[in-house]
Design an enzyme around this catalytic site. Sequence first.
Site, PDB file in Angstrom:
ATOM      1  N   HIS A  45       0.835  -1.203   0.000  1.00 44.43           N
ATOM      2  CA  HIS A  45       0.000   0.000   0.000  1.00 44.43           C
ATOM      3  C   HIS A  45       0.872   1.255   0.000  1.00 44.43           C
ATOM      4  O   HIS A  45       0.693   2.158  -0.827  1.00 44.43           O
ATOM      5  CB  HIS A  45      -0.921  -0.021   1.231  1.00 44.43           C
ATOM      6  CG  HIS A  45      -1.800   1.170   1.376  1.00 44.43           C
ATOM      7  ND1 HIS A  45      -3.165   1.076   1.313  1.00 44.43           N
ATOM      8  CD2 HIS A  45      -1.534   2.476   1.589  1.00 44.43           C
ATOM      9  CE1 HIS A  45      -3.694   2.271   1.476  1.00 44.43           C
ATOM     10  NE2 HIS A  45      -2.710   3.148   1.659  1.00 44.43           N
ATOM     11  N   GLU A  46       1.830   1.306   0.919  1.00 45.35           N
ATOM     12  CA  GLU A  46       2.690   2.491   1.017  1.00 45.35           C
ATOM     13  C   GLU A  46       3.669   2.575  -0.141  1.00 45.35           C
ATOM     14  O   GLU A  46       3.963   3.669  -0.637  1.00 45.35           O
ATOM     15  CB  GLU A  46       3.428   2.507   2.357  1.00 45.35           C
ATOM     16  CG  GLU A  46       2.507   2.539   3.572  1.00 45.35           C
ATOM     17  CD  GLU A  46       1.423   3.612   3.517  1.00 45.35           C
ATOM     18  OE1 GLU A  46       1.653   4.695   2.913  1.00 45.35           O
ATOM     19  OE2 GLU A  46       0.336   3.383   4.067  1.00 45.35           O
ATOM     20  N   HIS A  99       1.963   4.163  -3.037  1.00 49.38           N
ATOM     21  CA  HIS A  99       1.968   5.632  -2.906  1.00 49.38           C
ATOM     22  C   HIS A  99       3.315   6.196  -3.350  1.00 49.38           C
ATOM     23  O   HIS A  99       3.387   7.208  -4.049  1.00 49.38           O
ATOM     24  CB  HIS A  99       1.715   6.060  -1.459  1.00 49.38           C
ATOM     25  CG  HIS A  99       0.295   5.946  -1.019  1.00 49.38           C
ATOM     26  ND1 HIS A  99      -0.741   6.591  -1.648  1.00 49.38           N
ATOM     27  CD2 HIS A  99      -0.260   5.274   0.026  1.00 49.38           C
ATOM     28  CE1 HIS A  99      -1.885   6.317  -1.022  1.00 49.38           C
ATOM     29  NE2 HIS A  99      -1.612   5.515  -0.011  1.00 49.38           N
TER      30      HIS A  99
END
Length: 179
Positions: free
Chosen positions: A89-90, A93
């Site tokens: 997820h990170e 980003h």
Amino acid sequence: MTRPALPTPDLDRLATLEGEALLAALYARVESAWRLCREVHPGLPRPQVWCDLRGKCAGQAHFGRGGLRFNPVLFAENRREFMVEVVPHEMAHWLVHHLEDGCRARPHGREWQTVMRGLFGLTPRTTHRFDTGRSSPAPHRYACDCREHAFSTRRHALARQGQRYRCRHCAQTLVYLGV
């Protein structure tokens, strides 16, 4: 949906790790995710990694500091899910931000969702479902007509300075109950 691109971590091995060994496993997972991202964006810089995040957030891509921040309490309590969901997820980003016009993309917008599905083979989820009781104590009690609400010290300070909060369910203004 496709298979996850990163191998699923060994839960038995993760359960035995403590301290520096557990952090090393997190760093290795970030490294694997970064290498996967470099296959589609070779110029992607390597993010630094910190385990200094507090509160309810599991992770954060911090572009000003140049890296990824993770919550050590939530990581220790949710090891497998953290490795499978939070790290990609990170890293998604991080990748989207470094694409051309990536800084203009919405945080969980189309580009981020495409990376989650296409590169990591995961269903894009914007929030985790971890128990945040130990990572985010909220000692200040407020109430409305339908329930009690726990405020963090920061939110309590804002309320004491005049910020008004309403219940999402009954729409009543929350009132401080004291200690």
